[in-house]
Enzyme design. Structure first.
Site, PDB file in Angstrom:
ATOM      1  N   LYS A  12      -0.580 -17.688  66.937  1.00 47.69           N
ATOM      2  CA  LYS A  12      -1.709 -17.147  67.324  1.00 47.69           C
ATOM      3  C   LYS A  12      -3.008 -17.542  66.614  1.00 47.69           C
ATOM      4  CE  LYS A  12       0.778 -12.438  66.847  1.00 47.69           C
ATOM      5  NZ  LYS A  12       0.839 -11.199  66.162  1.00 47.69           N
TER       6      LYS A  12
ATOM      7  N   TYR B 231       0.236  -7.759  75.819  1.00 47.51           N
ATOM      8  CA  TYR B 231       0.225  -7.225  75.423  1.00 47.51           C
ATOM      9  C   TYR B 231       0.134  -5.753  75.297  1.00 47.51           C
ATOM     10  CZ  TYR B 231       0.088  -9.725  70.613  1.00 47.51           C
ATOM     11  OH  TYR B 231       0.850 -11.133  69.912  1.00 47.51           O
TER      12      TYR B 231
ATOM     13  N   ASN C 221      -1.116 -12.222  61.507  1.00 52.06           N
ATOM     14  CA  ASN C 221      -0.107 -12.376  60.909  1.00 52.06           C
ATOM     15  C   ASN C 221       0.494 -13.405  61.934  1.00 52.06           C
ATOM     16  OD1 ASN C 221       0.710 -11.163  63.653  1.00 52.06           O
ATOM     17  ND2 ASN C 221       2.117  -9.478  62.632  1.00 52.06           N
TER      18      ASN C 221
ATOM     19  N   HIS D 280       3.885 -14.576  66.984  1.00 53.71           N
ATOM     20  CA  HIS D 280       3.986 -13.815  67.990  1.00 53.71           C
ATOM     21  C   HIS D 280       5.879 -14.529  68.431  1.00 53.71           C
ATOM     22  CE1 HIS D 280       5.012 -10.992  71.448  1.00 53.71           C
ATOM     23  NE2 HIS D 280       5.557 -12.412  71.837  1.00 53.71           N
TER      24      HIS D 280
ATOM     25  N   GLU E  12       7.722 -12.441  78.761  1.00 53.81           N
ATOM     26  CA  GLU E  12       6.696 -12.851  77.874  1.00 53.81           C
ATOM     27  C   GLU E  12       6.726 -14.540  78.711  1.00 53.81           C
ATOM     28  OE1 GLU E  12       7.255 -12.273  74.431  1.00 53.81           O
ATOM     29  OE2 GLU E  12       6.515 -10.361  74.714  1.00 53.81           O
TER      30      GLU E  12
HETATM   31  P1  IDP Z   1       5.320  -8.095  66.143  1.00 53.11           P
HETATM   32  O1  IDP Z   1       4.336  -9.144  66.808  1.00 53.11           O
HETATM   33  O2  IDP Z   1       6.053  -8.192  64.825  1.00 53.11           O
HETATM   34  O3  IDP Z   1       6.377  -7.209  67.277  1.00 53.11           O
HETATM   35  P2  IDP Z   1       4.251  -5.102  67.189  1.00 53.11           P
HETATM   36  O4  IDP Z   1       3.992  -3.338  66.439  1.00 53.11           O
HETATM   37  O5  IDP Z   1       4.895  -5.379  68.452  1.00 53.11           O
HETATM   38  O6  IDP Z   1       4.737  -6.814  65.847  1.00 53.11           O
HETATM   39  O7  IDP Z   1       2.715  -5.726  67.160  1.00 53.11           O
HETATM   40  C1  IDP Z   1       2.000  -6.073  68.009  1.00 53.11           C
HETATM   41  C2  IDP Z   1       0.711  -7.394  67.023  1.00 53.11           C
HETATM   42  O8  IDP Z   1       0.110  -5.912  66.949  1.00 53.11           O
HETATM   43  C3  IDP Z   1       1.510  -7.760  66.466  1.00 53.11           C
HETATM   44  O9  IDP Z   1       2.030  -9.081  65.864  1.00 53.11           O
HETATM   45  C4  IDP Z   1      -0.322  -8.147  64.996  1.00 53.11           C
HETATM   46  O10 IDP Z   1      -0.951  -8.737  65.509  1.00 53.11           O
HETATM   47  C5  IDP Z   1      -0.341  -6.727  65.511  1.00 53.11           C
HETATM   48  N1  IDP Z   1      -0.605  -5.257  64.841  1.00 53.11           N
HETATM   49  C6  IDP Z   1       0.476  -4.254  65.072  1.00 53.11           C
HETATM   50  N2  IDP Z   1      -0.124  -3.558  63.841  1.00 53.11           N
HETATM   51  C7  IDP Z   1      -1.060  -3.643  63.723  1.00 53.11           C
HETATM   52  C8  IDP Z   1      -1.800  -2.409  62.640  1.00 53.11           C
HETATM   53  O11 IDP Z   1      -2.009  -1.764  62.053  1.00 53.11           O
HETATM   54  N3  IDP Z   1      -3.361  -3.469  62.689  1.00 53.11           N
HETATM   55  C9  IDP Z   1      -3.867  -5.465  63.312  1.00 53.11           C
HETATM   56  N4  IDP Z   1      -3.389  -5.052  63.792  1.00 53.11           N
HETATM   57  C10 IDP Z   1      -1.937  -4.577  64.401  1.00 53.11           C
END
Ligand code: IDP
Ligand code: MG
Length: 150
Positions: free
Chosen positions: A10, A50, A113, A116, A127
């Site tokens: 990212k 997303y 984070n 992805h 994807e």
């Molecule tokens: P993942 O990336 O571990 O599969 P997902 O729940 O699919 O996690 O969420 C997709 C992305 O959305 C996350 O990697 C993160 O960048 C973002 N995200 C998920 N939950 C939150 C949140 O509570 N606050 C801000 N960003 C979030």
């Protein structure tokens, strides 16, 4: 089973100069990079990628984050690659992600984070097709294959 996963460093990973370190982890593990492209992700593509999260309160912030600066998009191949890479990536919240995982070692906030990775064969297929043309995915063999796999 040999699988392909869609992986994306990212904008925070790119802008924090973490690309080399993170790519090395995948190489050292024995995985094979079969496509790689640094690119700006536009809003339309981010919303498609997303889409499953469009109802969530964090969605608009997520789109802003992903489109804010270039990302490094990849296709990575290997035996059980989808699950192996998810394990290397770690939990969604970097504060909870195990130390030793990419998110656990490099991140602090769920909204920043780092990386992805596809979570299942169906999403990987979707994807990969969203981010790469078929002719951008390389088919080649590694000379150390017999030392990685029994
Ligand atoms: P993942 O990336 O571990 O599969 P997902 O729940 O699919 O996690 O969420 C997709 C992305 O959305 C996350 O990697 C993160 O960048 C973002 N995200 C998920 N939950 C939150 C949140 O509570 N606050 C801000 N960003 C979030
Ligand atoms: Mg997910």
């Amino acid at each position: 089973m040999i699988e392909k996963s869609f992986v994306m460093m990212k904008p925070d990973a790119v802008s924090r100069r973490l690309m080399g370190q993170i790519l090395s982890r995948f190489e050292e593990k024995g995985l094979k990079i079969v496509a790689l492209k640094l690119r700006a992700i536009d809003e339309d593509l981010a919303r498609k990628h997303y889409g499953e999260h469009s109802d969530k309160p964090f969605f608009e912030g997520l789109i802003e984050y992903i489109t804010s600066s270039p990302a490094l998009t990849m296709v990575i191949e290997g035996d059980d690659a989808i699950a192996v890479i998810r394990k290397m990536v770690g939990a969604t919240n970097p504060k909870e992600a195990a130390i030793g995982t990419i998110r656990g070692d490099f991140g602090m906030d769920t909204g920043r984070n780092i990386i992805h990775a596809s979570d299942a064969p169906g999403s990987a297929k979707r994807e990969i097709a969203l981010f790469f043309d078929e002719d951008e995915i390389c088919d080649y063999s590694m000379s150390d294959n017999a030392w990685i796999y029994e």
